[in-house]
Design a protein around this motif. Structure first.
Motif, short mmCIF file in Angstrom:
data_model
loop_
_atom_site.label_atom_id
_atom_site.label_comp_id
_atom_site.label_asym_id
_atom_site.label_seq_id
_atom_site.Cartn_x
_atom_site.Cartn_y
_atom_site.Cartn_z
N GLY A 1 18.97 -37.50 10.43
CA GLY A 1 19.54 -38.83 10.15
C GLY A 1 20.77 -39.12 11.03
N VAL B 1 30.66 -30.70 5.12
CA VAL B 1 29.21 -30.53 5.26
C VAL B 1 28.73 -31.16 6.58
CG1 VAL B 1 28.55 -30.20 2.84
CG2 VAL B 1 28.85 -32.53 3.73
N GLU C 1 19.38 -40.33 14.15
CA GLU C 1 18.87 -41.68 13.90
C GLU C 1 20.00 -42.70 13.88
OE1 GLU C 1 16.54 -40.34 10.48
OE2 GLU C 1 14.80 -41.30 11.39
N ILE D 1 20.77 -32.85 2.59
CA ILE D 1 19.58 -32.13 2.10
C ILE D 1 19.71 -31.81 0.60
CG2 ILE D 1 18.20 -30.01 2.37
CD1 ILE D 1 19.11 -30.04 5.37
N ALA E 1 25.20 -34.10 10.71
CA ALA E 1 24.15 -33.09 10.75
C ALA E 1 22.92 -33.48 9.96
CB ALA E 1 24.70 -31.74 10.27
N ARG F 1 16.92 -28.47 19.94
CA ARG F 1 18.12 -29.28 20.21
C ARG F 1 18.16 -29.79 21.64
NH1 ARG F 1 21.97 -25.89 17.30
NH2 ARG F 1 21.08 -25.74 15.22
N ALA G 1 20.67 -36.27 7.10
CA ALA G 1 20.75 -36.74 5.72
C ALA G 1 21.15 -35.55 4.86
CB ALA G 1 19.40 -37.29 5.29
N ARG H 1 33.12 -30.71 14.12
CA ARG H 1 31.93 -30.10 14.71
C ARG H 1 30.72 -31.02 14.69
NH1 ARG H 1 30.49 -25.53 11.30
NH2 ARG H 1 28.94 -25.06 12.90
N GLU I 1 13.72 -32.01 11.27
CA GLU I 1 12.96 -32.29 10.04
C GLU I 1 11.72 -31.42 9.91
OE1 GLU I 1 14.53 -34.59 11.74
OE2 GLU I 1 15.24 -36.21 10.46
C1 HXC Z 1 23.59 -31.00 3.45
C2 HXC Z 1 24.57 -29.77 5.12
C3 HXC Z 1 23.75 -30.40 6.10
C4 HXC Z 1 22.81 -31.39 5.64
C5 HXC Z 1 25.02 -28.99 7.11
N1 HXC Z 1 25.33 -28.91 5.81
N2 HXC Z 1 24.05 -29.88 7.32
N3 HXC Z 1 24.48 -30.07 3.83
N4 HXC Z 1 22.78 -31.63 4.33
N5 HXC Z 1 22.02 -32.03 6.48
C6 HXC Z 1 26.35 -28.04 5.18
C7 HXC Z 1 25.90 -26.60 5.10
O1 HXC Z 1 25.09 -26.40 3.97
C8 HXC Z 1 27.24 -25.90 4.94
O2 HXC Z 1 27.69 -26.06 3.63
C9 HXC Z 1 28.17 -26.72 5.82
O3 HXC Z 1 27.52 -27.98 5.99
C10 HXC Z 1 28.38 -26.09 7.20
O4 HXC Z 1 27.11 -25.84 7.79
P1 HXC Z 1 26.62 -24.38 8.26
O5 HXC Z 1 25.15 -24.37 8.16
O6 HXC Z 1 27.37 -23.32 7.55
O7 HXC Z 1 27.08 -24.41 9.79
P2 HXC Z 1 26.35 -23.72 11.02
O8 HXC Z 1 25.89 -22.35 10.66
O9 HXC Z 1 27.26 -23.88 12.18
O10 HXC Z 1 25.04 -24.61 11.28
C11 HXC Z 1 25.15 -25.96 11.62
C12 HXC Z 1 23.76 -26.62 11.52
C13 HXC Z 1 23.16 -26.36 10.14
C14 HXC Z 1 22.85 -26.05 12.61
C15 HXC Z 1 23.95 -28.13 11.78
O11 HXC Z 1 24.13 -26.73 9.12
C16 HXC Z 1 21.90 -27.12 9.86
O12 HXC Z 1 20.83 -26.73 10.30
N6 HXC Z 1 22.01 -28.21 9.06
C17 HXC Z 1 20.87 -28.99 8.66
C18 HXC Z 1 20.41 -29.86 9.78
C19 HXC Z 1 19.17 -30.66 9.39
O13 HXC Z 1 18.14 -30.10 9.03
N7 HXC Z 1 19.27 -32.00 9.46
C20 HXC Z 1 18.16 -32.88 9.13
C21 HXC Z 1 18.20 -33.18 7.68
S1 HXC Z 1 16.77 -34.13 7.20
P3 HXC Z 1 28.12 -24.77 2.72
O14 HXC Z 1 28.45 -25.38 1.40
O15 HXC Z 1 26.95 -23.87 2.72
O16 HXC Z 1 29.30 -24.22 3.46
C22 HXC Z 1 17.11 -35.69 7.68
C23 HXC Z 1 16.07 -36.71 7.32
C24 HXC Z 1 16.49 -38.07 7.76
O17 HXC Z 1 18.11 -35.99 8.25
C25 HXC Z 1 15.84 -39.11 6.91
C26 HXC Z 1 16.50 -40.44 7.09
C27 HXC Z 1 17.89 -40.57 6.63
#
Ligand code: HXC
Length: 257
Positions: free
Chosen positions: A108, A24, A111, A67, A63, A164, A65, A59, A131
């Motif tokens: 996160g 993930v 962060e 979700i 990515a 980004r 916290a 990779r 976010e």
């Molecule tokens: C849970 C996640 C994840 C996350 C990726 N994955 N990021 N799962 N939480 N933050 C999982 C995907 O669901 C997927 O699982 C696997 O990782 C591979 O990711 P893909 O999306 O298939 O890869 P890709 O198409 O290359 O896209 C990469 C990505 C995208 C652009 C990074 O995954 C993405 O947008 N991720 C979320 C990024 C995000 O919004 N981060 C902020 C979160 S909020 P499966 O099972 O489907 O294969 C935050 C708040 C902080 O951080 C608060 C303080 C801690």
């Protein structure tokens, strides 16, 4: 100790923590944060360790916290969990932390990179705060640390748009110290960590404390704080050793005392 979501190891005086939840993209669930903190705190107490290196894999650095984990949380869950207290403890680690960031460092993950004292990045590193796309905002220091680092207008832009930040931009804005090809990132970060580990540990410790104070206080207060730390070093054995070595034209041998 065996961890579920991270690997730890050491090389010389460098303690290495590698995030390891690649399926993930190293999304940070709560257990992982507890593990990172626990590894950092044990390195912080370990006499043999002088510098902590924090890396991702594949990779991603991380990515964000997890979700899945937080999607159904309520405000009161957060309040009762007080989950950011662990982040505060990460920020209170005394030894220098060097981040080795490859791939995604989002939310996160960004962060966590901002909690590092220095960051070396791979050319494929991408930072960002997506976010806003999720209807939330950073909660582990993102709006504060990024703004202190790059200033208001760039911070606003990146936080408003979620776009980004490339490794080149990150270098330009001082978010990272240096950029390397991904293949040599770890080697180069270890080299830098080893160099810092060869310096007088108490100097490094009090420099870190003083620089972090500067981020958080007025010039006058910071000057006062710096001065006391400067005085403090003159009660260390390493100050005697460092200055004797200079006068005797030899290499110092620092003990961290
Ligand atoms: C849970 C996640 C994840 C996350 C990726 N994955 N990021 N799962 N939480 N933050 C999982 C995907 O669901 C997927 O699982 C696997 O990782 C591979 O990711 P893909 O999306 O298939 O890869 P890709 O198409 O290359 O896209 C990469 C990505 C995208 C652009 C990074 O995954 C993405 O947008 N991720 C979320 C990024 C995000 O919004 N981060 C902020 C979160 S909020 P499966 O099972 O489907 O294969 C935050 C708040 C902080 O951080 C608060 C303080 C801690």
């Amino acid at each position: 100790r065996i961890y579920e979501y991270i690997h730890t190891s050491s090389e010389g005086h460098v303690g290495i923590i590698s995030l390891n939840r690649p399926e993930v993209l190293n999304a940070l669930n709560r257990t992982m944060i507890v593990e990172i903190l626990s590894a950092m705190e044990s390195f912080d107490q370990d006499e043999n360790i002088r510098v902590i290196l924090l890396s991702g894999n594949g990779r991603a650095f991380a990515a964000g916290a997890d979700i899945q984990e937080m999607a159904n949380d309520s405000a009161i869950d957060f309040e009762l969990l007080d989950q950011f207290k662990n982040w505060d403890r990460i920020a209170a680690i005394k030894k220098p932390i060097i981040g080795a960031v490859q791939g995604f460092a989002l939310g996160g993950g960004f962060e966590l990179a901002l909690c590092c004292d220095m960051v070396y990045a791979a050319d494929d590193a991408e930072f960002g705060f997506p976010e806003v796309d999720l209807g939330v905002m950073p909660g582990a220091g993102g709006t504060q640390r990024l703004t202190k680092l790059v200033g208001k207008t760039k911070a606003m832009e990146w936080l408003f748009t979620g776009k980004r930040i490339t490794s080149g931009e990150a270098l330009h804005y001082g978010i990272v110290n240096r950029i390397f090809a991904k293949e040599i990132l770890m080697e180069e970060t270890l080299k830098a960590a080893a160099k810092i580990a060869s310096q007088a540990p108490l100097s490094i410790r009090l420099i870190k404390e003083s620089v972090l104070k500067a981020v958080d206080t007025t010039l006058n207060e910071g000057m006062h704080f710096e001065r006391k730390n400067f005085y403090l070093l003159f009660s260390s054995e390493d100050q005697k050793e460092g200055m004797s070595a200079f006068r005797e034209k030899r290499k110092p041998e620092f003990k961290g005392k």
